[in-house]
Design a protein around this motif. Sequence first.
Motif, mmCIF file in Angstrom:
data_model
loop_
_atom_site.group_PDB
_atom_site.id
_atom_site.type_symbol
_atom_site.label_atom_id
_atom_site.label_comp_id
_atom_site.label_asym_id
_atom_site.label_seq_id
_atom_site.Cartn_x
_atom_site.Cartn_y
_atom_site.Cartn_z
ATOM 1 N N VAL B 450 45.786 43.737 29.699
ATOM 2 C CA VAL B 450 46.381 43.736 31.031
ATOM 3 C C VAL B 450 45.977 42.478 31.800
ATOM 4 O O VAL B 450 46.480 42.197 32.873
ATOM 5 C CB VAL B 450 45.978 45.010 31.803
ATOM 6 C CG1 VAL B 450 46.728 45.131 33.104
ATOM 7 C CG2 VAL B 450 46.244 46.247 30.961
ATOM 8 N N SER B 451 45.014 41.718 31.255
ATOM 9 C CA SER B 451 44.674 40.396 31.782
ATOM 10 C C SER B 451 44.113 40.405 33.202
ATOM 11 O O SER B 451 44.329 39.463 33.972
ATOM 12 C CB SER B 451 45.890 39.448 31.730
ATOM 13 O OG SER B 451 46.380 39.394 30.420
ATOM 14 N N GLY B 452 43.419 41.479 33.558
ATOM 15 C CA GLY B 452 42.788 41.526 34.874
ATOM 16 C C GLY B 452 41.527 40.674 34.912
ATOM 17 O O GLY B 452 40.966 40.295 33.886
ATOM 18 N N ASP B 454 38.941 41.929 36.154
ATOM 19 C CA ASP B 454 37.985 43.002 36.439
ATOM 20 C C ASP B 454 37.118 43.353 35.232
ATOM 21 O O ASP B 454 37.482 43.144 34.080
ATOM 22 C CB ASP B 454 38.734 44.247 36.924
ATOM 23 C CG ASP B 454 39.979 44.568 36.081
ATOM 24 O OD1 ASP B 454 40.310 43.776 35.164
ATOM 25 O OD2 ASP B 454 40.602 45.587 36.335
ATOM 26 N N LEU B 477 34.829 34.348 40.609
ATOM 27 C CA LEU B 477 35.449 35.574 41.124
ATOM 28 C C LEU B 477 35.328 36.728 40.143
ATOM 29 O O LEU B 477 35.025 37.850 40.531
ATOM 30 C CB LEU B 477 36.918 35.342 41.474
ATOM 31 C CG LEU B 477 37.213 34.659 42.795
ATOM 32 C CD1 LEU B 477 38.648 34.920 43.216
ATOM 33 C CD2 LEU B 477 36.259 35.105 43.898
ATOM 34 N N CYS B 480 31.840 38.061 40.379
ATOM 35 C CA CYS B 480 31.538 38.846 41.574
ATOM 36 C C CYS B 480 32.390 40.104 41.689
ATOM 37 O O CYS B 480 32.071 41.018 42.433
ATOM 38 C CB CYS B 480 31.711 37.989 42.826
ATOM 39 S SG CYS B 480 30.408 36.769 42.965
ATOM 40 N N HIS B 481 33.519 40.144 40.970
ATOM 41 C CA HIS B 481 34.363 41.335 41.000
ATOM 42 C C HIS B 481 33.662 42.494 40.313
ATOM 43 O O HIS B 481 33.934 43.657 40.596
ATOM 44 C CB HIS B 481 35.702 41.044 40.320
ATOM 45 C CG HIS B 481 36.786 42.056 40.616
ATOM 46 N ND1 HIS B 481 36.796 43.303 40.062
ATOM 47 C CD2 HIS B 481 37.865 41.987 41.440
ATOM 48 C CE1 HIS B 481 37.858 43.968 40.507
ATOM 49 N NE2 HIS B 481 38.514 43.196 41.348
ATOM 50 N N SER B 484 28.693 45.505 39.656
ATOM 51 C CA SER B 484 28.004 46.651 39.027
ATOM 52 C C SER B 484 27.619 46.327 37.600
ATOM 53 O O SER B 484 26.702 46.939 37.044
ATOM 54 C CB SER B 484 28.868 47.897 39.032
ATOM 55 O OG SER B 484 30.007 47.747 39.819
ATOM 56 N N THR B 524 40.080 32.980 48.228
ATOM 57 C CA THR B 524 38.994 33.930 48.527
ATOM 58 C C THR B 524 37.652 33.593 47.881
ATOM 59 O O THR B 524 37.145 34.371 47.054
ATOM 60 C CB THR B 524 39.390 35.366 48.100
ATOM 61 O OG1 THR B 524 39.642 35.378 46.698
ATOM 62 C CG2 THR B 524 40.596 35.858 48.851
ATOM 63 N N VAL B 526 33.729 33.370 47.248
ATOM 64 C CA VAL B 526 32.591 34.245 47.566
ATOM 65 C C VAL B 526 31.329 33.377 47.570
ATOM 66 O O VAL B 526 31.245 32.399 46.828
ATOM 67 C CB VAL B 526 32.456 35.388 46.544
ATOM 68 C CG1 VAL B 526 33.483 36.461 46.815
ATOM 69 C CG2 VAL B 526 32.616 34.859 45.132
#
Lengths: 594, 594
Positions: B450-452, B454, B477, B480-481, B484, B524, B526
């Motif tokens: 899905v190439s996120g 995340d 990004l 930092c996404h 966790s 965006t 961070v």
Amino acid sequence: MDEDIGCLNLRWSLALLDGLIQGGLRQLVLSPGSRSTPVVLAAQQRPELSLTPILDERSAAFFALGLARASGAPIGLLATSGSAPAHWYPAVIEAAHWGLALVLLSADRPPLSRNTGASQTIDQTRLFGAFVREFHDIGLPHADANSLKAVRALGLHMLLRNRGRRAGPLHINLPFKEPLIPAGDCLPGEPQAQALQWPFLLGTPKATKHPPGLSNQDRNQASIEPPSGRGLILCGPASAGDAKDARALLACAARLGLPLLADPLSGVRFPCPPDQPLAEPPDETLQACVIRHYDALLRNTDVANALKPDWILRFGLAPVSKSLGQWLAGIPSWVVNTGEHWCDPNQDACGLIQATPEELASTLASGPVSRQPDADWINLWHLAEEQIQTLANTHLKKGSWCEAQFIQQLLQAIPPGEGLLCANSLPIRQLDTWSYSRQEPLWLFGNRGVSGIDGQLSTLAGLNAAGTPTWGLLGDLSFCHDLSGLLLVGELQRPVVVINNGGGRIFDYLPQRGLADFERYWRTPVTPDLGALARSFGLAHQLVRNAHDATEALSGPLTPRLIEVQIDAEHSRHFHLGFWQAVARTPVSGQPAP
Amino acid sequence: MDEDIGCLNLRWSLALLDGLIQGGLRQLVLSPGSRSTPVVLAAQQRPELSLTPILDERSAAFFALGLARASGAPIGLLATSGSAPAHWYPAVIEAAHWGLALVLLSADRPPLSRNTGASQTIDQTRLFGAFVREFHDIGLPHADANSLKAVRALGLHMLLRNRGRRAGPLHINLPFKEPLIPAGDCLPGEPQAQALQWPFLLGTPKATKHPPGLSNQDRNQASIEPPSGRGLILCGPASAGDAKDARALLACAARLGLPLLADPLSGVRFPCPPDQPLAEPPDETLQACVIRHYDALLRNTDVANALKPDWILRFGLAPVSKSLGQWLAGIPSWVVNTGEHWCDPNQDACGLIQATPEELASTLASGPVSRQPDADWINLWHLAEEQIQTLANTHLKKGSWCEAQFIQQLLQAIPPGEGLLCANSLPIRQLDTWSYSRQEPLWLFGNRGVSGIDGQLSTLAGLNAAGTPTWGLLGDLSFCHDLSGLLLVGELQRPVVVINNGGGRIFDYLPQRGLADFERYWRTPVTPDLGALARSFGLAHQLVRNAHDATEALSGPLTPRLIEVQIDAEHSRHFHLGFWQAVARTPVSGQPAP
């Protein structure tokens, strides 16, 4: 294809946000992404919206949850396509259980790129399963004014509906084609100016520490001042559930001095059987507001123009009459119900009034209404109604016998307090046109939730089994569509009338008439011997071919049997077209039609 | 808005039926209705289709079930909107359990009329829940050629996919606006001519008494004669699962004399680590077909035109390179896989070859291939590839240090047989451009399903925990996404490299660059102190600002630590744009570019 797709995307997003803002949205939490660009561009143009970018969608959703919980207001979330919106899931589930209105806006690739292996493209439909109150996959943007109106209405109405019941998360999936950014100047489409004179339920929601459910605060803000201009009360199917509801609807109309258009299934056109045998009889002065002949009278262009209202108070489901529905399009409406259902197929609602007919009637009765009812307005309607009645009576007498006269005979034959199930398609439309008032109470039933021609015999058996002696009025196709219903004829207490006109004759009134193989693929006549079929299930059969046969059959004993009414469909069609032409030609108030 | 909506509806339906017929549909069972009219009109124009009207949709569905069971072929069902398609449900469930390809075509009202109380309008999405193999709600018809191509492809590909696994019912929901009938003459859009030289799996299915599952009959019909013209093998991510697959892919390319474009995640660009330590080393003559510099070389228009193939043999998922994907659009493709997944984002597939790389290679090796490989064709590719390699080497040397040089240093530092997880967005694209071949085996991982951006740190921890020492290459990004994921650093065995270039720098290469508030809503950035962050989880931190730092950091011990590579994003952008401009300007084969 020199359309500016980027501009189309932006206008679409602006229209949606416009509706959401009007519905109370003030905050949008967004996570960065490419596909969601049109919505960000739109949001940047709306100063009412406060925007908060948060990188991780999971964090964004829990942040929005906090905002929603503390403010009691709906909070928007925006993410790009792919796995991005899936990060919202835990917070969505929490919001569903707590009752918080998260407005989930997931950008998406075009629907036809699903399952092709395109990048960041998953099937986002029903992404949050049963944990959202509503899910809408609205397809790619369209440029026409009606579509923009519809997407704007979706935003507003979704939030209105959500306040009408226990609030919860709402999901709109927003596919966009590339390019995502307008190529040049991009002016928003003309916004639909919507009157909002009854503003309750539409103000910015107040912060509250008790977000779940709807507080009574909203209702208390109600003004009973009606909007300016000429109004109209539309009572679609299921407007009144009982005689008390019906009386309240009539009382509202009388108090505001408005015509009340009563669909045959509204519970207002015919007196509802009283819940208790000793209830007071219906008040005749109240009945004076009721209009029944709208379907016919709107066939006269001058009349249709003269009677156009400025606003509508809507009860119940969509009316049976298609010409009525089309004529009302574009007129600001207030939907009145307790919040469980919603009916506004033209998407003109600018407000939801959460009340039962009785609650609305008692509010109107208790408060002052400053403006005097407009006597000219209601008189105009009565004049038109009387004119149609006269025309119809003439036509019924001089025209050849068909469903029109039969329906009047049938309504006279049904004993007071008994029921009639009218099937969809042509029968309910003809009943709409030809059923005048009757003094005796009648339960009129019809499956107008989805309006299929299916399951009519079985439904009729169920109605009878529940205790109300109920007649049936079905077309030949409806009858044959539910042959399994014949296994239940033992439950019937009254005759079933089957109008046998040789297939789906409603298509004879639609543009499909005359297409190649029209008979085989649209009209689809069925040819069983209905008499033999009925007898094979122990049901007596009576054939009706004319008014005399009908009188005889309908005056028979109150027993279950099949009354087959054979109609010459071509004669019937000419009868109806002739009537509508006569209506169209008749001058209004002494003035000749152009 | 003087578009002929009726004609648009008809063309849309014709395109869908065209695809379904090519996929093997020969029978359509239809129940009468109005909304389904465009599909009936389309079906009437196709002599290949036999049409059967049946009034009751439930009966129609069980009838279709009988047809499907006896013929083993897909059978179409068509119904109007509302409760009509719900009557199919029992037969759909039976078909799902037996494995029969009912093709369920439900006509629908426009998506935005859902929930408005419009007549015969329900939410038909996922109407049959989990009992259909695929569900597609494709939105209203669009007039443009790409959309018509896509809906046609959907019809064909859905049936191809369905044969690739256990067959079952398939549902397409088809919203139509009124009018449903063309206003005037309505010629079908030009059908996409699709070459079908490898016809296996595409013929009319044979009648069989054993419909469930796919018989081996189809595969036996395979011809190994390649289509005429110049072909190309595209190996997207996950083409090869192991060294055996990789060898088979290379063997196919060698046997057919075709260039093989190897995505970095294909398993073919770098030698796969052998399953067993003693497996034979990769054959260097086989490697000669592999093309790695497509993303750069396609920036030269002349080269892109000269190298355009006539057909494609597709393996794996969609390639990382967007320019490659766009360049391939419109070229007939054969998708090769065992039927579990499907990748053809441009919707150009004209056939599915159900085989593993090994099965295809062994078929090719065993049978005769009549045509000689086209030596000019493969040489053209090699020439272009060498030219890019030379240009790139120059540019890498004279240009300022950025991700390009670092990626080459990183690939040299990773010991043979170890792994690298490359995050999505900019890192994987830069890896695609700058990773040349390497002799030592490498496991290259990437979440390209899905190439996120995340879950990268957590995925990396999982890869290491499974036993393969694996490095990480993430953007700031992505890092930092998934904060966790820092809780799992105890699982890491190798360094994590974070390219810190100040936010989502991929947007600097996209049209969003320069929009108002670009920094805040798209890029965006961070700003946590990555060093302090790493140390707070017990992870050592190394800062890299140049080639020398990089050499030092990468030659350190093979231990888990955070290597933060600080990149001047503007310098990097100029480096990349400069390289592509140089490529675009370079004359091909001695001829100057225009």
